[in-house]
Scaffold this motif. Structure first.
Motif: not given
Length: 225
Positions: A208-225
């Motif tokens: 779940m920690t890894l999932a959080y890190y991935l969410f922060m990377i790709f979630g922020n990337q989608r919000s910035n696109d």
């Protein structure tokens, strides 16, 4: 921070429950008498498997029991080493199960042992890289930190079959060698089952920690696109 706890809350709660469960089960099963001590049961199990060269030592600490594959030594805490209870037998023979795995080249154990240096390094460096990456808004550093942390997740995942197999070996040998009766197996299972829950909780927390890190990377990337 709120999102972090949303991801980690189930794993953290399970971890707290697992710790309580282990202490409770060990305390309860320590009151159920056995025919021999934990050290005697482990010695019989090892000797029966042709592992007379594996030594058994008593160490300090509560539930500090472990098998050292480099020294070929089974180290048992005082409560387990001299304890004549179902709890002591279960824990001691679980650790003896790891010695069996080591002797037979059990593949998940081989992989786990090989992954230890990477997991230790990844655990230490990933936090630094992630913190610096977030402070500098560097996606490259964050991604490298996540990659290093993935080694920790891999170690936890491969550790599960190792621990489950050691417990299965312990129960099988205890019954087969007459150290416990068949109808007493559930006493040992109670302790080993509780211990297994701690491994599951640790694995879930890392995933779940890894999932959080991935969410922060790709979630922020989608919000910035």
């Amino acid at each position: 921070m709120i999102m972090y706890f949303l991801f980690l809350a189930p794993a953290l709660l399970l971890g707290l429950y697992a710790q309580w469960k282990v202490k409770s089960a060990f305390s309860e099963m320590s009151k159920v008498p056995a025919r021999m001590s934990g050290a005697e049961a482990a010695r019989r199990m090892l000797d029966n498997g042709g592992l007379q060269s594996v030594r058994i030592e008593q160490v300090q600490g509560h539930l500090s029991d472990h098998y050292d594959p480099r020294a070929k030594v089974l180290r048992l805490s005082s409560d387990v080493y001299g304890g004549r209870s179902m709890a002591a037998l279960g824990v001691a023979c679980h650790e003896a199960g790891h010695a069996f795995q080591d002797a037979t080249g059990y593949l998940p154990l081989v992989v786990r042992n090989a992954a230890v240096p990477a997991a230790n390094f990844g655990s230490g460096i990933s936090g630094v890289l992630l913190m610096v990456g977030y402070l500098m808004s560097s996606k490259a550093l964050i991604l490298i930190g996540v990659i290093f942390f993935s080694a920790v997740v891999f170690f936890q995942l491969v550790n599960l079959p190792v621990e489950f197999d050691a417990s299965a070996r312990a129960k099988r040998e205890l019954v087969a060698q007459g150290m416990i009766a068949g109808n007493e197996e559930h006493y040992v299972s109670k302790v080993l089952g509780a211990a297994a829950l701690t491994y599951v909780a640790a694995t879930l927390q890392s995933v779940m920690t890894l999932a959080y890190y991935l969410f922060m990377i790709f979630g922020n990337q989608r919000s910035n696109d």
